[in-house]
Design a protein around this motif. Sequence first.
Motif, PDB file in Angstrom:
ATOM      1  N   PRO A  13       0.827  -1.210   0.000  1.00 55.78           N
ATOM      2  CA  PRO A  13       0.000   0.000   0.000  1.00 55.78           C
ATOM      3  C   PRO A  13       0.855   1.251   0.000  1.00 55.78           C
ATOM      4  O   PRO A  13       1.997   1.265   0.476  1.00 55.78           O
ATOM      5  N   GLY A  14       0.321   2.330  -0.585  1.00 52.03           N
ATOM      6  CA  GLY A  14       1.025   3.605  -0.583  1.00 52.03           C
ATOM      7  C   GLY A  14       1.232   4.112   0.828  1.00 52.03           C
ATOM      8  O   GLY A  14       0.448   3.824   1.734  1.00 52.03           O
ATOM      9  N   SER A  15       2.292   4.882   1.015  1.00 51.62           N
ATOM     10  CA  SER A  15       2.622   5.385   2.345  1.00 51.62           C
ATOM     11  C   SER A  15       2.136   6.818   2.525  1.00 51.62           C
ATOM     12  O   SER A  15       2.284   7.658   1.630  1.00 51.62           O
ATOM     13  N   PHE A  16       1.578   7.091   3.702  1.00 53.45           N
ATOM     14  CA  PHE A  16       1.155   8.453   4.023  1.00 53.45           C
ATOM     15  C   PHE A  16       2.359   9.344   4.283  1.00 53.45           C
ATOM     16  O   PHE A  16       2.226  10.568   4.344  1.00 53.45           O
ATOM     17  N   LEU A  17       3.549   8.739   4.419  1.00 54.11           N
ATOM     18  CA  LEU A  17       4.748   9.523   4.699  1.00 54.11           C
ATOM     19  C   LEU A  17       5.045  10.529   3.588  1.00 54.11           C
ATOM     20  O   LEU A  17       5.556  11.622   3.855  1.00 54.11           O
ATOM     21  N   ASP A  18       4.726  10.185   2.341  1.00 55.34           N
ATOM     22  CA  ASP A  18       4.968  11.115   1.235  1.00 55.34           C
ATOM     23  C   ASP A  18       4.197  12.416   1.446  1.00 55.34           C
ATOM     24  O   ASP A  18       4.727  13.514   1.268  1.00 55.34           O
ATOM     25  N   GLU A  19       2.928  12.283   1.814  1.00 55.76           N
ATOM     26  CA  GLU A  19       2.108  13.464   2.065  1.00 55.76           C
ATOM     27  C   GLU A  19       2.603  14.226   3.284  1.00 55.76           C
ATOM     28  O   GLU A  19       2.622  15.459   3.309  1.00 55.76           O
ATOM     29  N   LEU A  20       3.029  13.477   4.290  1.00 52.14           N
ATOM     30  CA  LEU A  20       3.547  14.092   5.511  1.00 52.14           C
ATOM     31  C   LEU A  20       4.775  14.947   5.210  1.00 52.14           C
ATOM     32  O   LEU A  20       4.884  16.088   5.651  1.00 52.14           O
ATOM     33  N   PHE A  21       5.717  14.411   4.448  1.00 48.15           N
ATOM     34  CA  PHE A  21       6.934  15.155   4.126  1.00 48.15           C
ATOM     35  C   PHE A  21       6.617  16.377   3.265  1.00 48.15           C
ATOM     36  O   PHE A  21       7.259  17.419   3.384  1.00 48.15           O
ATOM     37  N   ARG A  22       5.614  16.253   2.406  1.00 50.36           N
ATOM     38  CA  ARG A  22       5.257  17.371   1.535  1.00 50.36           C
ATOM     39  C   ARG A  22       4.799  18.575   2.351  1.00 50.36           C
ATOM     40  O   ARG A  22       5.290  19.700   2.155  1.00 50.36           O
ATOM     41  N   VAL A  23       3.875  18.361   3.265  1.00 48.86           N
ATOM     42  CA  VAL A  23       3.352  19.493   4.029  1.00 48.86           C
ATOM     43  C   VAL A  23       4.370  20.000   5.041  1.00 48.86           C
ATOM     44  O   VAL A  23       4.397  21.191   5.377  1.00 48.86           O
ATOM     45  N   SER A  24       5.225  19.108   5.536  1.00 49.80           N
ATOM     46  CA  SER A  24       6.207  19.515   6.534  1.00 49.80           C
ATOM     47  C   SER A  24       7.267  20.441   5.959  1.00 49.80           C
ATOM     48  O   SER A  24       7.915  21.186   6.698  1.00 49.80           O
ATOM     49  N   ARG A  25       7.454  20.401   4.635  1.00 48.96           N
ATOM     50  CA  ARG A  25       8.445  21.265   3.989  1.00 48.96           C
ATOM     51  C   ARG A  25       7.941  22.686   3.769  1.00 48.96           C
ATOM     52  O   ARG A  25       8.715  23.583   3.459  1.00 48.96           O
ATOM     53  N   GLY A 125       0.289   1.469  15.734  1.00 48.11           N
ATOM     54  CA  GLY A 125       1.681   1.059  15.629  1.00 48.11           C
ATOM     55  C   GLY A 125       2.489   2.066  14.830  1.00 48.11           C
ATOM     56  O   GLY A 125       1.931   2.921  14.127  1.00 48.11           O
ATOM     57  N   TYR A 126       3.790   1.959  14.918  1.00 44.41           N
ATOM     58  CA  TYR A 126       4.691   2.898  14.246  1.00 44.41           C
ATOM     59  C   TYR A 126       4.549   2.778  12.735  1.00 44.41           C
ATOM     60  O   TYR A 126       4.704   1.700  12.161  1.00 44.41           O
ATOM     61  N   LEU A 127       4.283   3.897  12.072  1.00 42.48           N
ATOM     62  CA  LEU A 127       4.035   3.914  10.634  1.00 42.48           C
ATOM     63  C   LEU A 127       5.238   3.423   9.841  1.00 42.48           C
ATOM     64  O   LEU A 127       5.099   2.698   8.855  1.00 42.48           O
ATOM     65  N   GLY A 128       6.451   3.803  10.259  1.00 39.84           N
ATOM     66  CA  GLY A 128       7.654   3.361   9.562  1.00 39.84           C
ATOM     67  C   GLY A 128       7.836   1.859   9.606  1.00 39.84           C
ATOM     68  O   GLY A 128       8.358   1.252   8.660  1.00 39.84           O
ATOM     69  N   ALA A 129       7.412   1.228  10.705  1.00 42.28           N
ATOM     70  CA  ALA A 129       7.490  -0.227  10.806  1.00 42.28           C
ATOM     71  C   ALA A 129       6.457  -0.886   9.913  1.00 42.28           C
ATOM     72  O   ALA A 129       6.739  -1.896   9.245  1.00 42.28           O
ATOM     73  N   SER A 134       5.571  -4.318   5.519  1.00 36.06           N
ATOM     74  CA  SER A 134       4.596  -4.621   4.468  1.00 36.06           C
ATOM     75  C   SER A 134       5.255  -5.016   3.154  1.00 36.06           C
ATOM     76  O   SER A 134       4.680  -5.783   2.374  1.00 36.06           O
ATOM     77  N   LEU A 135       6.451  -4.519   2.909  1.00 42.08           N
ATOM     78  CA  LEU A 135       7.152  -4.876   1.676  1.00 42.08           C
ATOM     79  C   LEU A 135       7.419  -6.377   1.573  1.00 42.08           C
ATOM     80  O   LEU A 135       7.576  -6.908   0.467  1.00 42.08           O
ATOM     81  N   TYR A 136       7.457  -7.065   2.707  1.00 41.62           N
ATOM     82  CA  TYR A 136       7.756  -8.500   2.706  1.00 41.62           C
ATOM     83  C   TYR A 136       6.481  -9.351   2.776  1.00 41.62           C
ATOM     84  O   TYR A 136       6.561 -10.564   2.946  1.00 41.62           O
ATOM     85  N   GLU A 137       5.332  -8.726   2.642  1.00 39.57           N
ATOM     86  CA  GLU A 137       4.022  -9.381   2.514  1.00 39.57           C
ATOM     87  C   GLU A 137       3.660 -10.308   3.675  1.00 39.57           C
ATOM     88  O   GLU A 137       3.277 -11.462   3.471  1.00 39.57           O
ATOM     89  N   PRO A 138       3.766  -9.819   4.906  1.00 39.67           N
ATOM     90  CA  PRO A 138       3.339 -10.651   6.035  1.00 39.67           C
ATOM     91  C   PRO A 138       1.844 -10.515   6.266  1.00 39.67           C
ATOM     92  O   PRO A 138       1.169  -9.664   5.674  1.00 39.67           O
ATOM     93  N   ARG A 139       1.339 -11.333   7.152  1.00 44.16           N
ATOM     94  CA  ARG A 139      -0.001 -11.139   7.702  1.00 44.16           C
ATOM     95  C   ARG A 139       0.199 -10.459   9.054  1.00 44.16           C
ATOM     96  O   ARG A 139       0.776 -11.047   9.980  1.00 44.16           O
ATOM     97  N   ILE A 140      -0.241  -9.220   9.154  1.00 40.52           N
ATOM     98  CA  ILE A 140      -0.009  -8.431  10.353  1.00 40.52           C
ATOM     99  C   ILE A 140      -1.211  -8.539  11.289  1.00 40.52           C
ATOM    100  O   ILE A 140      -2.343  -8.240  10.904  1.00 40.52           O
ATOM    101  N   HIS A 141      -0.960  -8.981  12.513  1.00 40.71           N
ATOM    102  CA  HIS A 141      -1.987  -9.065  13.543  1.00 40.71           C
ATOM    103  C   HIS A 141      -1.712  -7.965  14.578  1.00 40.71           C
ATOM    104  O   HIS A 141      -0.567  -7.800  15.011  1.00 40.71           O
ATOM    105  N   THR A 142      -2.725  -7.240  14.949  1.00 40.43           N
ATOM    106  CA  THR A 142      -2.513  -6.132  15.880  1.00 40.43           C
ATOM    107  C   THR A 142      -3.158  -6.407  17.234  1.00 40.43           C
ATOM    108  O   THR A 142      -4.173  -7.100  17.329  1.00 40.43           O
ATOM    109  N   VAL A 143      -2.539  -5.848  18.262  1.00 39.57           N
ATOM    110  CA  VAL A 143      -3.042  -5.924  19.633  1.00 39.57           C
ATOM    111  C   VAL A 143      -3.269  -4.499  20.121  1.00 39.57           C
ATOM    112  O   VAL A 143      -2.351  -3.680  20.064  1.00 39.57           O
TER     113      VAL A 143
END
Length: 395
Positions: A13-25, A125-129, A134-143
Motif C-alpha cells: 500500500p502507498g505510504s502516508f509519509l509522502d504526504e507528511l513530508f510534503r506538508v512539513s516542507r 503502531g509505528y508507521l515506519g514499521a 509490508s514490503l515483505y508481505e506478512p499477515r499483520i496481527h494487531t493488539v
Amino acid sequence: MQFCFSDRYKKTPGSFLDELFRVSRDPAIISFAGGLPDTTLIDLEGIRKATIAVLEDEGRSALQYTTTDGYLPLREYIADRYRSRLGIPATPAEIQIVNGSQQCLDIMGKIFISKGSHIGMEAPGYLGAIDAFSLYEPRIHTVPLIEGGPDPDIFEALVKRERLSFFYGIPNSQNPSGTTYSDDRRRHLAEVLAGSDCAFFEDDAFGELFFDGKARPPMKRYLPEQTVISGSFSKIIAPGLRIGWIFAPAPVLKRFNHAKQAADLHSNLFSQMILTRYLRDNSLDDHISRITSVYKEKCRLVCEHLDALGLAHTNPEGGMFLMATLPEGISSMHLFEEGVREGIAILPGVPFYPAGGGEETIRINFSSPSVEEIEVGMERLSKTLHAIRGRIPHS
C-alpha cells in the motif's frame, strides 16, 4: 516502457509519509505531524569539534571501508551503557551498527518474514514499521494498546493462536501514542512468550527520553534469549548522522550481519568515528537531561491546550509524541486537510492502524515545534476544529 516491478512492491500500500513530508516542507505550515527532534538542541559546536578531532587524529583511515558490524569503540560504548544504565549483560559482539534504527526494521523483515508469515504489533503502531514490514508481505496481527501496554488477554490469545515470527513493540514512550508499558505488563508479555518461537522485537528509540530521567527495565531483562533490541542516536544526538544499532542473540545477529552486508557493506564509518569522539569528550547524560527538560515543558504545554479544547489525550512519560481523540463526527483525515489550509499540520491516526481504525485519533509531535509555534499552532488547531464543528448538522 513498462518497468517490470516486483509483485511484492505492486501489492504494497502507498505510504502516508509522502504526504507528511510534503506538508512539513512548507514554511507557512506549523507542523505537529513530523517526527523530528528539536533542531536547536543538536550540539553543533560539540559535533564540529569531534569532526575536526577525527580528521586530525585518524586522517584518511576515517574515510575508508570498515567491517559490517561497525566501529568497535562505538559498539563498546553501547554495550557498556547497557551494563551501567540498565544492568543488562551486553558485549560488543552482540551489537551491530546500522543506518539509523529504521534499517533494523527493513533487515528484520528481510530475515524473519516470508510471504504470508504472521507477525504481531501494537495498534496503533509505528508507521515506519508498518511500511517496512509490508514490503515483505506478512499477515499483520494487531493488539490494542491500553493503559500499561498491549492488551494482555488479546496478546496471549494471539500468541497461542498464531505462529508469530516476531511481535514488534515500542515499550518506552511509544510512537505514535506516547504510551509506556508498565513493569507488570512487560513481565506478563515475557511470560507468555517464554518457550515459544516468537521473538520480541523491542524498538527502543525513546528509552533515554523519560521526563523523570529514570530508566525503565527493557523486555530483554525478562526475555533475554528471545528479545532483539534496536536503538538510535537520532533522537539524542543528531538524526543526520544516521547511526543506530541492533542488540540481538547470536543466531539473529549472524543472519542480520549477512543481510546488511548484502545491502550496504557497512554503515558510515566517518559518522561512527565522529559520534564516538563526541561521546568520549562530552557527557551524554547531561545532554539528555537538557533535551528531556525542554520536551517535558513542550509536552505539558500541548496537553494544556488539548485540555482547553476538551480533547482526551494520552499523557506521555517521555518521548516525542502523544495521541488525542477528536469529538464525535470529526474525521482525522478531514481535520488534516482543513488544518493544512489553516497553516497547521497534524497526523491522522488512520495510517497507524494496519487492520483499520483510527479515524477519530490524531498524533501530535511536541518535540519539533518551538514553544511559540506550539502556542500559534494550537490556536490554529482550535480554529479549524471550531469551523468543522460548525458545519456538522445537529439532530
